[in-house]
Design an enzyme around this catalytic site. Sequence first.
Site, short mmCIF file in Angstrom:
data_model
loop_
_atom_site.label_atom_id
_atom_site.label_comp_id
_atom_site.label_asym_id
_atom_site.label_seq_id
_atom_site.Cartn_x
_atom_site.Cartn_y
_atom_site.Cartn_z
N GLY A 1 0.76 -0.77 0.13
CA GLY A 1 -0.04 -0.21 -0.09
C GLY A 1 0.47 1.22 0.36
N THR A 2 1.76 0.73 0.77
CA THR A 2 2.87 2.15 0.86
C THR A 2 2.89 2.81 -0.28
OG1 THR A 2 2.60 1.98 3.58
CG2 THR A 2 4.60 3.10 2.08
N ASN B 1 -9.18 2.99 8.24
CA ASN B 1 -8.47 1.55 8.59
C ASN B 1 -8.98 2.21 10.22
OD1 ASN B 1 -6.96 4.15 8.76
ND2 ASN B 1 -5.20 2.96 9.53
N GLN C 1 -8.15 -0.73 2.36
CA GLN C 1 -8.82 -1.95 3.74
C GLN C 1 -10.46 -1.81 3.18
OE1 GLN C 1 -8.32 -2.85 6.37
NE2 GLN C 1 -6.16 -1.88 7.12
N SER D 1 -2.87 -3.45 -0.54
CA SER D 1 -1.94 -3.88 -0.44
C SER D 1 -2.25 -5.64 0.33
CB SER D 1 -1.92 -3.68 0.62
OG SER D 1 -0.90 -3.66 2.04
N GLY D 2 -1.41 -6.72 -0.43
CA GLY D 2 -1.46 -7.75 -0.69
C GLY D 2 -1.61 -8.45 1.30
N HIS D 3 -1.07 -7.63 1.62
CA HIS D 3 -1.24 -8.72 3.05
C HIS D 3 -2.20 -7.97 3.65
CE1 HIS D 3 0.14 -4.45 6.35
NE2 HIS D 3 0.39 -4.56 5.07
N THR E 1 13.92 -6.91 -9.97
CA THR E 1 13.54 -8.50 -9.66
C THR E 1 12.01 -8.89 -9.33
OG1 THR E 1 16.01 -8.91 -10.31
CG2 THR E 1 13.94 -10.73 -10.02
N CYS F 1 0.66 1.38 12.34
CA CYS F 1 1.96 1.97 12.27
C CYS F 1 1.63 3.38 13.47
CB CYS F 1 1.67 2.93 10.77
SG CYS F 1 0.83 2.03 9.97
N1 PLP Z 1 -3.54 2.97 3.59
C1 PLP Z 1 -4.11 1.78 4.36
C2 PLP Z 1 -5.95 2.28 4.71
C3 PLP Z 1 -3.97 1.07 5.65
O1 PLP Z 1 -4.95 0.15 6.20
C4 PLP Z 1 -2.67 0.88 5.12
C5 PLP Z 1 -1.86 -0.22 6.37
O2 PLP Z 1 -2.08 -0.41 7.34
C6 PLP Z 1 -1.69 1.10 4.71
C7 PLP Z 1 -2.28 1.86 3.03
C8 PLP Z 1 -0.47 0.93 4.30
O3 PLP Z 1 -0.13 -0.37 3.05
P1 PLP Z 1 0.88 -1.13 3.58
O4 PLP Z 1 1.11 -1.71 4.98
O5 PLP Z 1 1.12 -2.39 2.68
O6 PLP Z 1 1.94 -0.45 2.82
#
Ligand code: PLP
Length: 383
Positions: A71-72, A148, A178, A198-200, A236, A323
């Site tokens: 995501g970031t 989130n 989310q 985001s995959g995780h 890669t 975070c």
């Molecule tokens: N955006 C939202 C709404 C999130 O909840 C998060 C992660 O908590 C992110 C962005 C960041 O994603 P990533 O952890 O894959 O960098």
Amino acid sequence: MKEIYFDNSATTKPYTEVAEAVNSAINNMFYNPSSIYDKAIAVSKKMEDIRENIAGTINTKSKNIIFTSGGTESINTAINSSIRNSRGKHIVTTEYEHDATLNLIKKYEREGYTVTYIKPENGIIEVDRIVEAITPQTALLSVMHVNNETGNIIDINKLGNEVKKKNPATAIHIDAVQSYMKLKVDVDKSRADYLSVSGHKIHGIKGSGVLYARDTSRLNPMFLGGGQEKGYRCGTENTPGIFALGKAVEINDRDFTKNTQYINELKNYLKKSITDNIENIKINSPENGVCHILNVSFIGAKAEILLHTLESKGIYVSTGSACSSKKKGSHVLRSIGLKENEIEGAIRFSLSSLNTKEEIDLCIQELRAAVEDIRMITKFGRR
Ligand code: PLP
């Protein structure tokens, strides 16, 4: 002790099939997808199949999908690209975005951009208030589809159409981290120029994600290098992460209706159980929020103590976003107007299809006891 995991907005447990997909990427499909012998071509082909499948889930073509580290990275690339492509010096966002968005936008603010931060009213952000902020100078609108910490949903389809009516040149970035695989996301209906996933968060693995770009030629790549991802994201490819993402998307997409209904039932059950069993609480999530997030303030019980008491019983929850949990207080809860004592006692429960009602029953027993104990100790300590 059975582990009860209610912190699925922070990250999710990879599905068993996802772990198998990672295993296959590491063991029998470890070849570099850029190599030109058959085994490597098979890896590349699998990656392209995954890309095509993911594209289909948001109603686009595979050429608009870039694999990223999460995501970031997707958010950073989307925002930087929008700014790079515009002469306008105005950005619109909300006060309660994820730090990946806020910290980058604050950097542009320091460099001279004007930023309008929309503040939630009664916990929610109305589309009209965002649209009102768009001007002829607005280069970028960046908003999260689902918050989130509270689970609040923004109607991105209505938003996108109204923003484009007012200023077709404003680039729209949707943080769908989310919402993807919890709500339907359609880049055509939402008129999004960029969308981050985001995959995780969807039972894939960490270090994998997707950026959708309507016009990839406008991308401002973060890394230059060997030309992977058509040069938009060199390095890669993280094939274990991409295979994991592919499998996670396949399963979530197949089970979308069943899972989202089930998770919503769990959330309602959790909410009712808390309301019925514990006094002096405040539900901070909106009535019609996303299926998997419930934020509750337990007034007079410090959330951090509550979290660790539950942890000692094998129950995992969160005090804010993963975070922000190490920082002082949540900017999201502050922005939705909670009082200090409500922020201090706020716990986020975030659920997944792997949770059960039995886990909620066990959690409620421990939660009730913990809240009572902490309130008693706090009261005693203050005398
Ligand atoms: N955006 C939202 C709404 C999130 O909840 C998060 C992660 O908590 C992110 C962005 C960041 O994603 P990533 O952890 O894959 O960098």
